[in-house]
Design an enzyme around this catalytic site. Structure first.
Site, mmCIF file in Angstrom:
data_model
loop_
_atom_site.group_PDB
_atom_site.id
_atom_site.type_symbol
_atom_site.label_atom_id
_atom_site.label_comp_id
_atom_site.label_asym_id
_atom_site.label_seq_id
_atom_site.Cartn_x
_atom_site.Cartn_y
_atom_site.Cartn_z
ATOM 1 C CB SER A 194 -19.799 83.066 -27.562
ATOM 2 O OG SER A 194 -19.622 81.492 -27.523
ATOM 3 C CE LYS A 195 -11.081 84.010 -26.945
ATOM 4 N NZ LYS A 195 -10.951 82.800 -26.672
ATOM 5 N NE ARG A 196 -17.500 76.822 -23.208
ATOM 6 C CZ ARG A 196 -18.164 75.532 -23.215
ATOM 7 N NH1 ARG A 196 -19.156 75.940 -24.099
ATOM 8 N NH2 ARG A 196 -17.923 74.633 -22.842
#
Length: 510
Positions: free
Chosen positions: A265-267
């Protein structure tokens, strides 16, 4: 084999994730391998999530990666246009009506409150996954439970409704996946998916099946997250009478977090300090800009090479592939079923290999931009020479300036650790003698600079290694870098003398 037509069909809801780029890449490689057609279709049926600028971002990102589009909203074929689902709205309704008329779909008038009440009732009865299906639909407000005249009245009065797929209660749905083999799902595991929303827009399920059929898509190559939807799509092909021309499916394995625990994910990128987008993205709501691989100093060919090997194995020990070589070697049969861990260090390694393979002239263009930003003008020959010395030591072209600033700007700060350990009365005496020796060198280059130092240290009776770090510190301010004597040659005799003089006059002796 029929003429291959594949499509990449992203939603314009934000920046294109690197996993989406890999899906586009695998479609592209497959199309080119089989002399087929690569299509971009914009799946914008969810107008509430539409993000301005996202469509153009997708176009620019694919272009940067070298993924060429044969058909797209910007390069349409009159036979298959339009390529945005929002512009195809009128097309879907007729197929939804066809499904209703054949008994494979129905109108549902349930409100959100009624749907929630149904889910809570099922939860209370300890049903594992409450859903609108062959059993629960008999208790809900739809055209299967209401009299025909009442259904007609509700529709004519403008009461909101959706159209749902009528999934059979007891049926095995089988289909073949080019990566995973035969897959069987029992219909009791499926819910009656909404096909047309109350705003008149189709859901992904109906729109993508209709579009793939009308655009004559031969292979649907998409992410594993769509695998649970595939049985629904198989039913739609069957009910619409298109089962014989149904495209072949290939569901790509997930790109996992670096620790393998879940989807990337972006996180994860934020936490790990690496990009998850191909190019820079500015969120129109927050104004926050996130760098992509392009802005982080990656070459597009390195990113493509890295992504190609995330889930695909060429079956050889070869790791470096040009796009042409990838096209030649690629096959869906060698794509794995299991998720593949994202390894940013491997991406960095690929970038380094591509950087080292580039000419000094090409690399110099990157360094020139940074020199211009800092108001520094030097001969191109020097810029090239610096890149030649540093190319084995850097990973990104943006690092040439960072790592080689001292080639253009004399040091004003010196590594304290090296200074305290190596800068002493002995090193000062030897370097003072070396300064005198350099002044007498007629033809200055790496070899003569080294010879002059060898003459000095032989008089002092010490090994070369004892003085090299002190000399490097005086000239560059740091304790490491490329080979010292070629470095001196690039600096030039006068600059070396000037820097040595400054260090001997200003640096405190330990």
């Amino acid at each position: 084999m029929e003429k291959v037509r594949v499509r990449f069909a992203p939603s314009p809801t934000g920046a294109l994730h690197i996993g989406g780029v890999r899906t586009a890449l695998f479609n592209y490689l497959f199309a080119r391998k089989h002399k087929g057609t690569m299509i971009l279709r914009i799946e914008d049926t969810d107008q509430e999530r539409f993000v301005p600028g996202a469509e153009e971002y997708i176009r620019e990102a694919l272009e940067w990666c070298g993924i060429e589009l044969d058909e797209s909203p910007w390069n349409p074929s009159p036979k298959y246009a339009p390529y945005r689902q929002s512009e195809r709205k009128a097309i879907y309704k007729q197929y939804a009506m066809q499904l209703i008329e054949s008994g494979h779909a129905y109108y549902a008038f349930d409100t959100e409150a009624e749907l929630e009440e149904m889910r809570e009732r099922l939860k209370a009865a300890r049903v594992a996954s409450p859903q609108y299906n062959a059993i629960t639909r008999t208790t809900m407000k739809n055209s299967l439970t209401l009299p025909e005249d009442e259904v007609k009245k509700r529709i004519e009065s403008g009461e909101p409704y959706v159209i749902r797929l009528k999934v059979p209660r007891k049926e095995e749905i089988r289909f073949h996946d080019m990566i995973r083999g035969w897959i069987m799902v029992h219909s009791h595991a499926l819910d009656d998916k909404v096909l047309m929303k109350s705003d008149g827009m189709p859901t992904y399920h109906l729109a993508n099946v209709v579009d793939d059929h009308l655009m004559e898509i031969t292979h649907v190559i998409r992410g594993e997250e769509w695998l649970p939807s595939a049985p629904v799509h198989v039913l739609l092909y069957r009910y619409l009478g298109w089962e014989k021309t149904m495209p072949r499916f290939a569901h790509l394995p997930l790109i996992l977090k670096p620790d393998g625990n879940g989807k990337l994910s972006k996180r994860d990128g934020d936490l790990g300090g690496f990009p998850v987008f191909p190019i820079e993205w500015t969120d129109p709501d927050t104004g926050k800009t996130v760098a992509g691989y392009r802005e982080s100093g990656y070459f597009p060919e390195a990113v493509v090479n890295f992504l190609a090997l995330l889930g695909w194995n060429p079956g050889t020990h070869q790791e470096i592939f040009s796009m042409a070589e990838l096209i030649e070697a690629f096959s869906l049969e060698r794509v794995g079923k299991s998720g593949t861990k994202f390894d940013i260090e491997k991406a960095r390694w690929f970038n380094q290999q591509y950087l080292k393979a580039k000419s000094d002239e090409e690399l110099a263009q990157y360094l020139l931009k940074d020199l211009e930003k800092n108001g520094i003008q030097v001969p191109f020959s020097k810029v090239k020479a610096v890149c030649s010395l540093l190319k084995e030591r850097v990973i990104y072209p943006t690092e040439f300036w960072k790592e080689g600033k001292y080639f253009f700007v004399p040091p004003t700060q010196y590594d304290e650790k090296i200074l305290s350990k190596k800068w002493n009365s002995e090193s000062v005496k030897i370097l003072t003698d070396y300064l005198s020796a350099l002044s007498s060198v007629a033809t200055f280059n790496a070899a003569t600079a080294k010879q002059a130092l060898e003459n000095v240290i032989s008089q002092h009776g010490i090994a070369m290694g004892k003085i090299l770090q002190s000399l490097r510190l005086a000239l560059t301010g740091v304790g490491g870098g490329p080979e010292l004597f070629p470095l001196m040659e690039v600096l030039g005799k006068e600059e070396c003398i000037k820097r040595l003089e400054n260090a001997l006059q200003t640096l405190p002796v330990a």
